[in-house]
Design a protein around this motif. Structure first.
Motif, PDB file in Angstrom:
ATOM      1  N   MET A   1       0.845  -1.196   0.000  1.00 35.47           N
ATOM      2  CA  MET A   1       0.000   0.000   0.000  1.00 35.47           C
ATOM      3  C   MET A   1       0.875   1.237   0.000  1.00 35.47           C
ATOM      4  N   THR A   2       0.556   2.188  -0.840  1.00 31.57           N
ATOM      5  CA  THR A   2       1.380   3.399  -0.931  1.00 31.57           C
ATOM      6  C   THR A   2       0.513   4.641  -0.828  1.00 31.57           C
ATOM      7  N   GLY A   3      -0.539   4.577  -0.038  1.00 31.69           N
ATOM      8  CA  GLY A   3      -1.507   5.662  -0.003  1.00 31.69           C
ATOM      9  C   GLY A   3      -1.186   6.745   0.996  1.00 31.69           C
ATOM     10  N   LYS A   4      -2.248   7.397   1.488  1.00 31.35           N
ATOM     11  CA  LYS A   4      -2.102   8.535   2.382  1.00 31.35           C
ATOM     12  C   LYS A   4      -1.597   8.097   3.747  1.00 31.35           C
ATOM     13  N   CYS A   5      -1.039   9.055   4.446  1.00 29.83           N
ATOM     14  CA  CYS A   5      -0.460   8.790   5.761  1.00 29.83           C
ATOM     15  C   CYS A   5      -1.538   8.872   6.840  1.00 29.83           C
ATOM     16  N   ALA A   6      -1.530   7.895   7.757  1.00 26.24           N
ATOM     17  CA  ALA A   6      -2.462   7.891   8.874  1.00 26.24           C
ATOM     18  C   ALA A   6      -1.772   8.177  10.200  1.00 26.24           C
ATOM     19  N   ASP A   7      -0.447   8.356  10.181  1.00 30.25           N
ATOM     20  CA  ASP A   7       0.299   8.648  11.406  1.00 30.25           C
ATOM     21  C   ASP A   7       0.201  10.137  11.724  1.00 30.25           C
ATOM     22  N   GLN A   8      -0.542  10.501  12.749  1.00 26.33           N
ATOM     23  CA  GLN A   8      -0.684  11.919  13.063  1.00 26.33           C
ATOM     24  C   GLN A   8       0.655  12.545  13.417  1.00 26.33           C
ATOM     25  N   VAL A   9       1.528  11.777  14.051  1.00 32.87           N
ATOM     26  CA  VAL A   9       2.845  12.307  14.407  1.00 32.87           C
ATOM     27  C   VAL A   9       3.622  12.718  13.159  1.00 32.87           C
ATOM     28  N   VAL A  10       3.444  11.987  12.059  1.00 34.92           N
ATOM     29  CA  VAL A  10       4.111  12.315  10.797  1.00 34.92           C
ATOM     30  C   VAL A  10       3.423  13.490  10.112  1.00 34.92           C
ATOM     31  N   LEU A  11       2.107  13.499  10.122  1.00 35.04           N
ATOM     32  CA  LEU A  11       1.356  14.605   9.514  1.00 35.04           C
ATOM     33  C   LEU A  11       1.704  15.933  10.176  1.00 35.04           C
ATOM     34  N   ASP A  12       2.000  15.911  11.476  1.00 31.80           N
ATOM     35  CA  ASP A  12       2.293  17.136  12.208  1.00 31.80           C
ATOM     36  C   ASP A  12       3.745  17.597  12.075  1.00 31.80           C
ATOM     37  N   MET A  13       4.558  16.875  11.321  1.00 30.93           N
ATOM     38  CA  MET A  13       5.958  17.258  11.139  1.00 30.93           C
ATOM     39  C   MET A  13       6.131  18.188   9.942  1.00 30.93           C
ATOM     40  N   TRP A  14       7.226  18.938   9.966  1.00 31.69           N
ATOM     41  CA  TRP A  14       7.664  19.664   8.772  1.00 31.69           C
ATOM     42  C   TRP A  14       8.288  18.667   7.806  1.00 31.69           C
ATOM     43  N   HIS A  15       7.979  18.810   6.514  1.00 31.60           N
ATOM     44  CA  HIS A  15       8.564  17.951   5.484  1.00 31.60           C
ATOM     45  C   HIS A  15       9.104  18.816   4.346  1.00 31.60           C
ATOM     46  N   VAL A  16      10.249  18.443   3.841  1.00 33.46           N
ATOM     47  CA  VAL A  16      10.845  19.159   2.724  1.00 33.46           C
ATOM     48  C   VAL A  16      10.017  18.913   1.466  1.00 33.46           C
ATOM     49  N   VAL A  17       9.853  19.941   0.631  1.00 31.23           N
ATOM     50  CA  VAL A  17       9.125  19.786  -0.633  1.00 31.23           C
ATOM     51  C   VAL A  17       9.879  20.405  -1.810  1.00 31.23           C
ATOM     52  N   GLY A  18      11.169  20.693  -1.613  1.00 36.12           N
ATOM     53  CA  GLY A  18      11.966  21.181  -2.737  1.00 36.12           C
ATOM     54  C   GLY A  18      12.934  22.268  -2.345  1.00 36.12           C
ATOM     55  N   ALA A  19      13.875  22.537  -3.234  1.00 34.89           N
ATOM     56  CA  ALA A  19      14.872  23.577  -3.011  1.00 34.89           C
ATOM     57  C   ALA A  19      14.310  24.942  -3.398  1.00 34.89           C
ATOM     58  N   VAL A  20      14.630  25.946  -2.598  1.00 35.45           N
ATOM     59  CA  VAL A  20      14.178  27.307  -2.895  1.00 35.45           C
ATOM     60  C   VAL A  20      14.670  27.736  -4.272  1.00 35.45           C
ATOM     61  N   GLU A  21      15.903  27.403  -4.607  1.00 37.86           N
ATOM     62  CA  GLU A  21      16.482  27.848  -5.878  1.00 37.86           C
ATOM     63  C   GLU A  21      15.787  27.234  -7.085  1.00 37.86           C
ATOM     64  N   ASP A  22      15.050  26.159  -6.884  1.00 41.76           N
ATOM     65  CA  ASP A  22      14.342  25.517  -7.990  1.00 41.76           C
ATOM     66  C   ASP A  22      12.932  26.068  -8.202  1.00 41.76           C
ATOM     67  N   MET A  23      12.501  26.977  -7.327  1.00 39.10           N
ATOM     68  CA  MET A  23      11.159  27.554  -7.450  1.00 39.10           C
ATOM     69  C   MET A  23      11.150  28.617  -8.552  1.00 39.10           C
ATOM     70  N   VAL A  24      10.381  28.392  -9.600  1.00 39.40           N
ATOM     71  CA  VAL A  24      10.287  29.349 -10.700  1.00 39.40           C
ATOM     72  C   VAL A  24       9.290  30.435 -10.317  1.00 39.40           C
ATOM     73  N   PRO A  25       9.692  31.704 -10.331  1.00 32.96           N
ATOM     74  CA  PRO A  25       8.775  32.774  -9.913  1.00 32.96           C
ATOM     75  C   PRO A  25       7.465  32.765 -10.701  1.00 32.96           C
ATOM     76  N   ALA A  26       6.374  32.918  -9.949  1.00 34.77           N
ATOM     77  CA  ALA A  26       5.020  33.071 -10.513  1.00 34.77           C
ATOM     78  C   ALA A  26       4.526  31.842 -11.267  1.00 34.77           C
ATOM     79  N   LYS A  27       5.154  30.681 -11.059  1.00 39.06           N
ATOM     80  CA  LYS A  27       4.712  29.449 -11.701  1.00 39.06           C
ATOM     81  C   LYS A  27       4.330  28.407 -10.650  1.00 39.06           C
ATOM     82  N   VAL A  28       3.245  27.722 -10.882  1.00 41.43           N
ATOM     83  CA  VAL A  28       2.791  26.683  -9.962  1.00 41.43           C
ATOM     84  C   VAL A  28       3.648  25.427 -10.118  1.00 41.43           C
ATOM     85  N   LYS A  29       4.051  24.882  -8.984  1.00 40.40           N
ATOM     86  CA  LYS A  29       4.741  23.592  -8.970  1.00 40.40           C
ATOM     87  C   LYS A  29       3.830  22.587  -8.275  1.00 40.40           C
TER      88      LYS A  29
END
Length: 304
Positions: A1-29
């Motif tokens: 199973m590779t679905g959504k997370c049910a661990d509240q302890v994990v949901l409440d953590m900060w998670h990385v979602v990418g490098a700032v330098e890779d964010m293209v201005p004014a474009k949705v990622k």
């Protein structure tokens, strides 16, 4: 199973979602976190937004503020964007060296890897594979021994810490001019992030810092973000990135051939050896925190 997370302890953590330098201005990622879609964008003022996207939102389309109608918290740290699907604590784990003015802080790459985040952390902690996977860089087959070292689970700092790790490496870093016995310190301050401190060839009084920040896309896929914070005044950013990409490129097929993809938490599920002391402590730490996402809990070991 590779679905959504049910661990509240994990949901409440900060998670990385990418490098700032890779964010293209004014474009949705568009990306994914813990099995759920997440959208990111940097507005015209440089502010970064994260939100749960509505159906039909397209990757790369122009960002308009009204798109972020279901906002998620955002934190910028160590050159990366972090968010949470729950209620995170105000602070992220510290890396004091990152703020030292003479260090080179280089985002080396983001690799997509078909493996669970805990498996990737375990591989990062493993010195035993150096001579065979990173031959003539981080080890040589003639010297495969992993010397004894110390591991602790710190309740005060809420992290796994391995110290007194030593290993001979013919080319420990891009700045190295010859083989040397390298001293390592490993920190795991987050279930899906690990930090390595190692002898600095350019300054024997200091330690280079290498991190892996794993974005768990789902239970068996990650985006692995590699950061180096090093003392090296000679190498170019391009050369630093190329060296680290080569090292992780050697790890990637090993990781993707791991069976099972998720990390078994039962210590009897896989044969432990001395080199696995860090892994055993890491599994015990995850178990103590009640984390099941990306793992096979001890009670489910037969499901592997």
């Amino acid at each position: 199973m590779t679905g959504k997370c049910a661990d509240q302890v994990v949901l409440d953590m900060w998670h990385v979602v990418g490098a700032v330098e890779d964010m293209v201005p004014a474009k949705v990622k568009l990306t994914q976190l813990l099995g759920e879609p997440v959208a990111l964008a940097r507005d015209g003022s440089g502010n970064i937004h994260a939100w749960r996207p509505a159906p039909g939102l397209r990757h790369g389309q122009r960002f308009e503020p009204e798109l972020a109608s279901s906002p998620l918290p955002v934190k910028l740290a160590f050159g990366y964007v972090w968010t949470s699907l729950g209620t995170p604590k105000p602070d992220l784990f510290p890396i004091p060296e990152y703020a030292e003015p003479d260090r080179r802080n280089v985002h080396c790459a983001t690799f997509q890897v078909h493996v669970s985040a805990p498996r990737a952390v375990e591989n990062f902690l493993d010195m035993g594979h150096f001579p065979f996977v990173h031959t003539n860089y981080l080890g040589i087959e003639e010297k495969p021994e992993v010397k004894d070292y110390t591991v602790e689970i710190s309740a005060e700092r809420d992290e796994v810490l391995a110290t007194k790790c030593k290993f001979f490496q013919p080319m420990a870093a891009l700045s190295a001019t010859g083989g040397m016995e390298v001293e390592y310190i490993y920190r795991v301050p987050h279930p899906y992030c690990a930090i390595l401190y190692k002898s600095c060839p350019a300054d024997e009084t200091r330690l280079d810092v290498i991190t892996i920040f794993l974005q768990p896309l789902d239970e068996e896929h990650v985006a692995a973000n590699l950061l180096m914070s090093i003392v090296d005044h000679d190498s170019t950013d391009t050369a630093i990135k190329a060296f680290q990409q080569k090292i992780f490129g050697q790890d990637k097929p090993i990781l993707e051939n791991q069976i099972p993809k998720r990390l078994p938490l039962d210590p009897r599920a896989e044969m432990p050896v001395r080199a696995d002391k860090s892994s055993i402590s890491y599994r015990r730490w995850l178990t103590g925190k009640g984390i099941t996402y990306g793992t096979i809990p001890a009670a489910d070991a037969t499901a592997a």
